[in-house]
Design an enzyme around this catalytic site. Structure first.
Site, PDB file in Angstrom:
ATOM      1  N   CYS A   1       0.854  -1.166   0.000  1.00  0.00           N
ATOM      2  CA  CYS A   1       0.000   0.000   0.000  1.00  0.00           C
ATOM      3  C   CYS A   1       0.898   1.226   0.000  1.00  0.00           C
ATOM      4  O   CYS A   1       2.097   1.134   0.194  1.00  0.00           O
ATOM      5  CB  CYS A   1      -0.838  -0.002   1.263  1.00  0.00           C
ATOM      6  SG  CYS A   1      -1.535  -1.615   1.599  1.00  0.00           S
TER       7      CYS A   1
ATOM      8  N   ARG B   1       1.360   1.604  -6.193  1.00  0.00           N
ATOM      9  CA  ARG B   1       1.621   0.634  -5.129  1.00  0.00           C
ATOM     10  C   ARG B   1       0.361  -0.124  -4.704  1.00  0.00           C
ATOM     11  O   ARG B   1       0.430  -1.013  -3.864  1.00  0.00           O
ATOM     12  CB  ARG B   1       2.180   1.355  -3.898  1.00  0.00           C
ATOM     13  CG  ARG B   1       3.415   2.160  -4.170  1.00  0.00           C
ATOM     14  CD  ARG B   1       3.782   2.969  -2.958  1.00  0.00           C
ATOM     15  NE  ARG B   1       4.255   2.124  -1.907  1.00  0.00           N
ATOM     16  CZ  ARG B   1       5.517   1.806  -1.700  1.00  0.00           C
ATOM     17  NH1 ARG B   1       6.444   2.296  -2.495  1.00  0.00           N
ATOM     18  NH2 ARG B   1       5.876   1.027  -0.716  1.00  0.00           N
TER      19      ARG B   1
ATOM     20  N   TRP C   1      -3.603  -2.190  -1.032  1.00  0.00           N
ATOM     21  CA  TRP C   1      -3.532  -3.423  -1.822  1.00  0.00           C
ATOM     22  C   TRP C   1      -3.724  -4.512  -0.786  1.00  0.00           C
ATOM     23  O   TRP C   1      -2.847  -4.782   0.021  1.00  0.00           O
ATOM     24  CB  TRP C   1      -2.185  -3.549  -2.505  1.00  0.00           C
ATOM     25  CG  TRP C   1      -2.107  -4.697  -3.461  1.00  0.00           C
ATOM     26  CD1 TRP C   1      -2.489  -4.702  -4.760  1.00  0.00           C
ATOM     27  CD2 TRP C   1      -1.587  -6.006  -3.193  1.00  0.00           C
ATOM     28  NE1 TRP C   1      -2.260  -5.933  -5.323  1.00  0.00           N
ATOM     29  CE2 TRP C   1      -1.705  -6.758  -4.379  1.00  0.00           C
ATOM     30  CE3 TRP C   1      -1.039  -6.628  -2.081  1.00  0.00           C
ATOM     31  CZ2 TRP C   1      -1.309  -8.080  -4.478  1.00  0.00           C
ATOM     32  CZ3 TRP C   1      -0.641  -7.950  -2.178  1.00  0.00           C
ATOM     33  CH2 TRP C   1      -0.769  -8.660  -3.365  1.00  0.00           C
TER      34      TRP C   1
ATOM     35  N   ASN D   1       1.530   0.182   5.666  1.00  0.00           N
ATOM     36  CA  ASN D   1       1.913  -0.636   4.521  1.00  0.00           C
ATOM     37  C   ASN D   1       2.654  -1.831   5.092  1.00  0.00           C
ATOM     38  O   ASN D   1       3.598  -1.641   5.855  1.00  0.00           O
ATOM     39  CB  ASN D   1       2.852   0.178   3.616  1.00  0.00           C
ATOM     40  CG  ASN D   1       3.516  -0.671   2.555  1.00  0.00           C
ATOM     41  OD1 ASN D   1       2.931  -1.641   2.078  1.00  0.00           O
ATOM     42  ND2 ASN D   1       4.740  -0.307   2.184  1.00  0.00           N
ATOM     43  N   GLY D   2       2.223  -3.039   4.761  1.00  0.00           N
ATOM     44  CA  GLY D   2       2.989  -4.185   5.242  1.00  0.00           C
ATOM     45  C   GLY D   2       2.106  -5.299   5.737  1.00  0.00           C
ATOM     46  O   GLY D   2       0.892  -5.302   5.545  1.00  0.00           O
TER      47      GLY D   2
ATOM     48  N   GLU E   1       7.207 -13.919 -21.408  1.00  0.00           N
ATOM     49  CA  GLU E   1       6.791 -12.523 -21.200  1.00  0.00           C
ATOM     50  C   GLU E   1       5.424 -12.289 -21.848  1.00  0.00           C
ATOM     51  O   GLU E   1       4.566 -11.605 -21.276  1.00  0.00           O
ATOM     52  CB  GLU E   1       7.878 -11.595 -21.765  1.00  0.00           C
ATOM     53  CG  GLU E   1       7.574 -10.119 -21.746  1.00  0.00           C
ATOM     54  CD  GLU E   1       7.272  -9.526 -20.367  1.00  0.00           C
ATOM     55  OE1 GLU E   1       7.369 -10.230 -19.348  1.00  0.00           O
ATOM     56  OE2 GLU E   1       6.891  -8.341 -20.330  1.00  0.00           O
TER      57      GLU E   1
ATOM     58  N   LYS F   1       1.978 -11.141 -19.826  1.00  0.00           N
ATOM     59  CA  LYS F   1       1.209  -9.938 -20.173  1.00  0.00           C
ATOM     60  C   LYS F   1      -0.237 -10.288 -20.524  1.00  0.00           C
ATOM     61  O   LYS F   1      -1.156  -9.535 -20.213  1.00  0.00           O
ATOM     62  CB  LYS F   1       1.858  -9.200 -21.346  1.00  0.00           C
ATOM     63  CG  LYS F   1       3.188  -8.539 -21.022  1.00  0.00           C
ATOM     64  CD  LYS F   1       2.994  -7.250 -20.251  1.00  0.00           C
ATOM     65  CE  LYS F   1       4.259  -6.433 -20.092  1.00  0.00           C
ATOM     66  NZ  LYS F   1       5.248  -7.006 -19.182  1.00  0.00           N
TER      67      LYS F   1
ATOM     68  N   GLU G   1      -1.879 -10.801 -17.273  1.00  0.00           N
ATOM     69  CA  GLU G   1      -1.867  -9.595 -16.447  1.00  0.00           C
ATOM     70  C   GLU G   1      -2.865  -8.534 -16.906  1.00  0.00           C
ATOM     71  O   GLU G   1      -3.622  -8.017 -16.088  1.00  0.00           O
ATOM     72  CB  GLU G   1      -0.437  -9.023 -16.485  1.00  0.00           C
ATOM     73  CG  GLU G   1      -0.230  -7.807 -15.633  1.00  0.00           C
ATOM     74  CD  GLU G   1       1.174  -7.247 -15.770  1.00  0.00           C
ATOM     75  OE1 GLU G   1       1.880  -7.592 -16.751  1.00  0.00           O
ATOM     76  OE2 GLU G   1       1.574  -6.457 -14.911  1.00  0.00           O
TER      77      GLU G   1
ATOM     78  N   HIS H   1       6.233 -33.632 -24.542  1.00  0.00           N
ATOM     79  CA  HIS H   1       6.418 -34.322 -23.258  1.00  0.00           C
ATOM     80  C   HIS H   1       5.207 -34.141 -22.342  1.00  0.00           C
ATOM     81  O   HIS H   1       5.318 -34.354 -21.135  1.00  0.00           O
ATOM     82  CB  HIS H   1       7.691 -33.826 -22.573  1.00  0.00           C
ATOM     83  CG  HIS H   1       8.922 -34.127 -23.367  1.00  0.00           C
ATOM     84  ND1 HIS H   1       9.375 -35.408 -23.579  1.00  0.00           N
ATOM     85  CD2 HIS H   1       9.765 -33.316 -24.058  1.00  0.00           C
ATOM     86  CE1 HIS H   1      10.460 -35.377 -24.344  1.00  0.00           C
ATOM     87  NE2 HIS H   1      10.710 -34.111 -24.651  1.00  0.00           N
TER      88      HIS H   1
ATOM     89  N   LYS I   1       1.730  -1.722  -9.056  1.00  0.00           N
ATOM     90  CA  LYS I   1       2.964  -1.486  -9.796  1.00  0.00           C
ATOM     91  C   LYS I   1       4.186  -1.891  -8.997  1.00  0.00           C
ATOM     92  O   LYS I   1       5.125  -2.459  -9.526  1.00  0.00           O
ATOM     93  CB  LYS I   1       3.035   0.002 -10.170  1.00  0.00           C
ATOM     94  CG  LYS I   1       4.262   0.400 -10.959  1.00  0.00           C
ATOM     95  CD  LYS I   1       4.168  -0.078 -12.379  1.00  0.00           C
ATOM     96  CE  LYS I   1       5.399   0.262 -13.216  1.00  0.00           C
ATOM     97  NZ  LYS I   1       5.512  -0.678 -14.352  1.00  0.00           N
TER      98      LYS I   1
HETATM   99  C1  F6R Z   1       4.685  -7.371 -15.382  1.00  0.00           C
HETATM  100  C2  F6R Z   1       5.238  -6.551 -14.320  1.00  0.00           C
HETATM  101  C3  F6R Z   1       5.666  -7.206 -13.049  1.00  0.00           C
HETATM  102  C4  F6R Z   1       6.983  -6.589 -12.545  1.00  0.00           C
HETATM  103  C5  F6R Z   1       7.403  -7.227 -11.221  1.00  0.00           C
HETATM  104  C6  F6R Z   1       8.755  -6.719 -10.745  1.00  0.00           C
HETATM  105  O1  F6R Z   1       4.384  -6.613 -16.523  1.00  0.00           O
HETATM  106  O2  F6R Z   1       5.348  -5.370 -14.449  1.00  0.00           O
HETATM  107  O3  F6R Z   1       5.788  -8.578 -13.213  1.00  0.00           O
HETATM  108  O4  F6R Z   1       7.968  -6.796 -13.508  1.00  0.00           O
HETATM  109  O5  F6R Z   1       6.441  -6.965 -10.254  1.00  0.00           O
HETATM  110  O6  F6R Z   1       8.745  -5.336 -10.582  1.00  0.00           O
HETATM  111  P1  F6R Z   1      10.089  -4.513 -10.475  1.00  0.00           P
HETATM  112  O7  F6R Z   1      10.773  -4.562 -11.785  1.00  0.00           O
HETATM  113  O8  F6R Z   1       9.674  -3.131 -10.085  1.00  0.00           O
HETATM  114  O9  F6R Z   1      10.924  -5.191  -9.405  1.00  0.00           O
END
Ligand code: F6R
Length: 621
Positions: A2, A27, A78, A104-105, A492, A496, A499, A515, A616
């Site tokens: 948070c 966050r 969050w 936060n935590g 990746e 995405k 996500e 397999h 984020k």
């Molecule tokens: C996916 C994404 C997350 C971050 C992950 C690590 O698109 O953005 O998987 O890559 O949470 O975040 P950082 O790079 O800030 O440690």
């Protein structure tokens, strides 16, 4: 993960706290709240709402919440303990409604605390662990006030110590006590917290971005410290109550108010910004990297490259493996930060780990850094945020220079990681006499040319990418396959798709299909194929695609130019251009895939910049 923001000394604390919170929504954004001490009514007034800061503002309007206050605290949540509801939103309070906390935590001993507090008569109005902290302070305050005197600083400090010793876990919090409306009490264990100082005003926040442009003097609280904060004074203490010297750093942090620049989402804007980010790194990167290696000569002698990260940053590490293996001819390993504590570390003291994190605040990443440092390893942080915990805790840092990344899904930071690692591999290869000066210098030109290729082809291939996005948007699930670095691309892409489009996508090494996963292939299964630039890998990939076709699976390919056989085998495809250095070809593929997935999510009407359940910056373990 948070975000918490507090401010003291500003007449309109509400607006300052809310605008700080909206900058920190990366966050977490499932609920939000604010409380301030209203001078006229002589009480703390709280308001909370489900949703982000915009929803909180709306609730303020609807409920005619007009409190301003010289002292205020706020929170975006969050959820970790308790559902996303208004009563679980912060600030939460004690039984007497005199102790207000934003946290936060996560508390690890919440069950024990809850039982202890309940046994001594406390009643809870939320499911949060944060509320337990408020009740602990309520109990501590009761002891002090029973003595009937005005609360002294010594008593406040003692009370902080007593309560903090009851709490186990990782946390950072701000307390506002109705009885002391000129003081904020704050503490941190593991999670970040800083204080920004202005003229007779102090701001407390999880991230200095909250008060960017307002302050230039900042105190980043050391780990396991607490502080008594007033508008013109701060006292900092170690966990044992000993007072610490306050070491203020001068930092000018600016906030980019430029918004989305006409794009419907930050993610799209940030995808388009990738070319500029790569160009910037082509310009500054070679010097940044060469200076870094010059300062840390032992990097050159590493016999294995170790890279650590989470999510898309870990994927960037996989995508960069070929640089070290091809240019330096040494192996490279990627460690997922979340798993490091459970794995034995065989590394020698003094050996380097490259730690990748856009935010530099990811809790699992920071834990792995601490673990590796305990073993005497050296940490090279690669991050986008100069003021982040990673930048401060690492032995040295490479900066992405990518500008603020707002969308939860990482896009420009993924390519920035890759570009920096490309330059680093060249620098190490050159210093190990594996490549000539000319080849090393060429790396920056290759990046600049890559930037042009990405910019052009996001336009040229737009129609094909949109057409495929329309097909993907209709699917409930799919496989994404590739070989070697193609599999890194597949991972990746699958991440995405889950996500931001909320489509279940499983990445699978193409050769592994037979397999097991092949059992799921039939006429309803779509497989996205990420092609390989390497001729041998490409030939084998064709065999894997044939295996899917013969079971009537549908093929959508990201195919490099000139690869006709795969085009013919595919139900649909998009052509990915090969840049000057074929080692960078998969970066073009990643960028085009991001664009395609963005449009898939847009067609489905997803909350692209803030996907559900995510944040984020993942500041919880
Ligand atoms: C996916 C994404 C997350 C971050 C992950 C690590 O698109 O953005 O998987 O890559 O949470 O975040 P950082 O790079 O800030 O440690």
């Amino acid at each position: 993960m948070c975000s918490i923001v507090g401010c003291i000394g500003v007449k309109h604390s509400r607006e300052v706290v809310l605008s700080g919170l909206s900058r920190l929504e990366y966050r977490g954004y499932d609920s939000a709240g604010f409380a301030c001490y209203d001078e006229d009514r002589k009480q703390v007034l709280t308001i909370r709402a489900v949703g982000g800061v915009a929803d909180l503002r709306l609730a303020m309007q609807e409920r005619s919440y007009d409190a301003q206050g010289l002292i205020g605290i706020g929170h975006t949540r969050w959820s970790t303990h308790g559902a996303v509801t208004e009563y679980n939103a912060h600030p939460v309070s004690d039984c007497t409604q005199r102790v207000f906390i934003v946290q936060n935590g996560t508390l690890e001993n919440d069950a024990v605390l809850r039982a202890e507090l309940a046994a001594s008569g406390h009643r809870f109005s939320s499911q949060t662990d944060s509320e337990l902290i408020a009740h602990c302070y309520e109990a501590a305050l009761q002891v002090i006030t029973e003595q009937g005197k005005k609360i002294s600083r010594g008593q406040l400090s003692q009370m902080m110590q007593n309560v903090l010793h009851r709490l186990q876990g990782t946390y950072a919090f701000i307390l506002l006590l109705e009885d002391i409306p000129d003081t904020l009490l704050i503490a941190r264990q593991r999670l970040p917290l800083c204080i920004g100082f202005g003229e007779n005003v102090a701001y407390v926040a999880s991230d200095i971005l909250a008060c960017a442009g307002l302050v230039e003097r900042v105190l980043f609280l050391p780990d396991r410290t607490y502080a008594i904060v007033q508008k013109d004074n701060v006292q900092l203490f170690a966990w044992d109550g000993s007072e610490l010297a306050v070491s203020i750093e001068r930092i000018a942090v600016s906030w980019d108010e430029s918004g989305m620049r006409g794009h419907p989402h930050y993610m799209l804007k940030e995808i388009y910004e990738q070319s500029d980010v790569i160009r910037t790194l082509a310009y500054y990167g070679p010097t940044d990297v060469s200076d870094l290696v010059g300062r840390n000569i032992s990097l050159i002698d590493e016999t294995v490259i170790r890279m650590v990260g989470c999510g898309a940053s870990a994927h960037a590490a996989y995508l960069a493996q070929p640089f070290f293996e091809n240019l330096v001819s040494i192996p490279s390993n990627v460690f997922i930060a979340t798993d490091m504590r459970e794995r034995p570390l065989f590394e020698q003291a003094g050996s380097w780990a490259l730690v990748l994190s856009q935010s530099g605040e990811t809790a699992d990443v920071l834990e792995s850094v601490r673990l590796m440092k305990e073993r005497g390893m050296c940490i090279l942080g690669i991050t986008n945020v100069v003021t982040s915990a990673l930048a401060r805790e690492a032995d040295d840092t490479l900066l992405m220079r990518a500008g603020v990344e707002v969308a939860v899904a990482s896009t420009k930071s993924v390519v920035a990681h890759i570009a920096l690692l490309y330059l680093l591999a060249h620098e190490i290869a050159y210093r190990r006499h594996k490549i000539t000066h000319m080849v090393k210098d060429q790396a920056a030109h290759n990046l600049a040319q890559l930037a042009d290729v990405i910019a052009q082809h996001l336009v040229l291939q737009k129609d094909a990418l949109l057409r495929i996005a329309h097909s993907l948007a209709l699917l409930p699930h799919m496989f994404v396959i590739g070989r070697a670095v193609g599999y890194a691309v597949a991972r990746e892409i699958a991440l995405k798709l889950k996500e931001i489009a909320y489509i279940f996508a499983e990445a699978c090494p193409a050769g592994e299909l037979k397999h097991g996963p092949l059992a799921l292939i039939d006429a309803d299964m779509y497989v996205i194929v990420c092609s390989s630039i390497d001729e041998t890998a490409y030939r084998k990939l064709i065999i894997n695609v044939q295996q899917i076709k013969s079971r009537h699976g549908k093929i959508v390919s990201l195919v490099y130019e000139g690869q006709h056989e795969l085009q013919v085998l595919s139900d649909d495809y998009v052509i990915v251009p090969v840049p000057q250095d074929p080692l960078l070809a998969h970066v073009v593929m990643i960028s085009m895939a991001q664009y395609m997935i963005y449009h898939t999510a847009a067609l489905l009407g997803r909350s692209i910049d803030k996907p559900r359940n995510l944040a984020k910056s993942v500041t919880v373990e």
